[in-house]
Design a protein around this motif. Structure first.
Motif, PDB file in Angstrom:
ATOM      1  N   MET A 182      19.277 -43.357 -47.492  1.00 47.78           N
ATOM      2  CA  MET A 182      19.541 -43.390 -48.928  1.00 47.78           C
ATOM      3  C   MET A 182      19.896 -41.998 -49.448  1.00 47.78           C
ATOM      4  O   MET A 182      20.863 -41.819 -50.200  1.00 47.78           O
ATOM      5  N   LEU A 183      19.130 -40.995 -49.032  1.00 47.33           N
ATOM      6  CA  LEU A 183      19.384 -39.629 -49.488  1.00 47.33           C
ATOM      7  C   LEU A 183      20.695 -39.083 -48.931  1.00 47.33           C
ATOM      8  O   LEU A 183      21.493 -38.465 -49.656  1.00 47.33           O
ATOM      9  N   LEU A 184      20.934 -39.314 -47.627  1.00 45.36           N
ATOM     10  CA  LEU A 184      22.161 -38.816 -47.013  1.00 45.36           C
ATOM     11  C   LEU A 184      23.401 -39.479 -47.599  1.00 45.36           C
ATOM     12  O   LEU A 184      24.461 -38.845 -47.708  1.00 45.36           O
ATOM     13  N   SER A 185      23.279 -40.745 -47.947  1.00 46.25           N
ATOM     14  CA  SER A 185      24.423 -41.448 -48.538  1.00 46.25           C
ATOM     15  C   SER A 185      24.830 -40.804 -49.855  1.00 46.25           C
ATOM     16  O   SER A 185      26.029 -40.636 -50.139  1.00 46.25           O
TER      17      SER A 185
ATOM     18  N   ALA B 163      28.371 -38.781 -50.218  1.00 46.95           N
ATOM     19  CA  ALA B 163      29.335 -39.234 -51.224  1.00 46.95           C
ATOM     20  C   ALA B 163      29.856 -38.066 -52.049  1.00 46.95           C
ATOM     21  O   ALA B 163      31.007 -38.068 -52.501  1.00 46.95           O
ATOM     22  N   ILE B 164      29.030 -37.047 -52.217  1.00 46.07           N
ATOM     23  CA  ILE B 164      29.425 -35.880 -53.009  1.00 46.07           C
ATOM     24  C   ILE B 164      30.196 -34.862 -52.173  1.00 46.07           C
ATOM     25  O   ILE B 164      31.170 -34.260 -52.635  1.00 46.07           O
TER      26      ILE B 164
ATOM     27  N   MET C  62      31.272 -30.229 -44.114  1.00 50.54           N
ATOM     28  CA  MET C  62      30.605 -31.509 -43.924  1.00 50.54           C
ATOM     29  C   MET C  62      31.267 -32.300 -42.806  1.00 50.54           C
ATOM     30  O   MET C  62      30.600 -32.926 -41.975  1.00 50.54           O
ATOM     31  N   GLN C  63      32.595 -32.269 -42.753  1.00 47.92           N
ATOM     32  CA  GLN C  63      33.309 -32.959 -41.681  1.00 47.92           C
ATOM     33  C   GLN C  63      32.978 -32.347 -40.322  1.00 47.92           C
ATOM     34  O   GLN C  63      32.823 -33.056 -39.325  1.00 47.92           O
ATOM     35  N   ALA C  64      32.843 -31.017 -40.277  1.00 45.75           N
ATOM     36  CA  ALA C  64      32.482 -30.350 -39.025  1.00 45.75           C
ATOM     37  C   ALA C  64      31.073 -30.735 -38.589  1.00 45.75           C
ATOM     38  O   ALA C  64      30.803 -30.941 -37.394  1.00 45.75           O
ATOM     39  N   ILE C  65      30.164 -30.841 -39.552  1.00 49.79           N
ATOM     40  CA  ILE C  65      28.794 -31.249 -39.238  1.00 49.79           C
ATOM     41  C   ILE C  65      28.776 -32.646 -38.630  1.00 49.79           C
ATOM     42  O   ILE C  65      28.094 -32.903 -37.627  1.00 49.79           O
TER      43      ILE C  65
END
Length: 214
Positions: free
Chosen positions: A98-101, A105-106, A113-116
């Motif tokens: 829930m938190l990661l979603s 989204a942000i 973020m894509q590299a992670i």
């Protein structure tokens, strides 16, 4: 409820609660951590017993991580143990997802973020490979199990077939091979395990198909 039983339930719950948030990828990526905690750290089960549960979990519907947790919990403390293990393995995941979603989204358009995410994907491949190796050490015990494992991987990679059909075929092949070897007086690959485990032949024969989830 006796104090010892309550403590065991708490121990089961806490063990799986700790596993869940530390394993990315779920399912088969969880297996190395579950194996380490159940077999090596706590000594609740042997390698052979764990392998049999993994075979059953991979053949059953649903996520293999939750299936394994439920079976381990049931093996240790019955229905209450299964409930404790399932709650422990799913509760942190639910909260974290829930938190990661919300965070993803942000930040999903940011290059970092894509590299992670790419790094996490690569790590998951390694976790699954490690789980497959540990399972193979106790599951591939003769030429037939080796052939079945290789054939299963090739079928799943190159043929658009339902995994359910492949799993069903694996059970049939496993039972048939054990039966024919015993009938023809050939060496039974499970003979040395009889004193360690009294599991039904259908469970033991399922080891012939341990590659179904790879």
């Amino acid at each position: 409820m006796p104090t010892n039983n309550f403590r065991k339930l708490i121990s089961i719950f806490w063990t799986f609660l700790r596993i869940s948030p530390l394993t990315f990828g779920g399912g088969y990526a969880m297996l190395p951590a579950i194996h380490r905690e159940v077999v090596e750290t706590n000594g609740w089960m042997s390698d052979d017993e764990m392998t049999e549960l993994l075979a059953i979990s991979g053949a059953a519907p649903g996520g293999v991580g939750v299936n394994v947790s439920a079976l381990v919990g049931y093996h240790l403390a019955g229905i209450r143990g299964a409930v404790a293990a399932v709650i422990g393995i799913t509760l942190p995941t639910f909260i974290i997802v829930m938190l990661l979603s919300m965070v993803y989204a942000i930040l999903q358009s940011y290059p970092k973020m894509q590299a992670i995410m790419e790094g996490i994907h690569a790590a998951i491949v390694g976790l699954i490979a490690a789980a497959a190796y540990k399972m193979a050490k106790s599951s591939i015990i003769d030429k037939m199990t080796l052939f079945t494992a290789i054939a299963t991987v090739l079928v799943l990679l190159f043929i658009p077939i339902s995994p359910i059909l492949v799993i069903g075929s694996g059970f049939v092949v496993g039972i048939a091979v054990v039966f024919l070897k015993q009938k023809w007086g050939m060496k039974d690959p499970f003979a040395s395990k009889e004193t360690k485990s009294q599991a039904p032949m259908t469970n033991r024969a399922a080891d012939y198909f341990i590659a179904d989830g790879i």
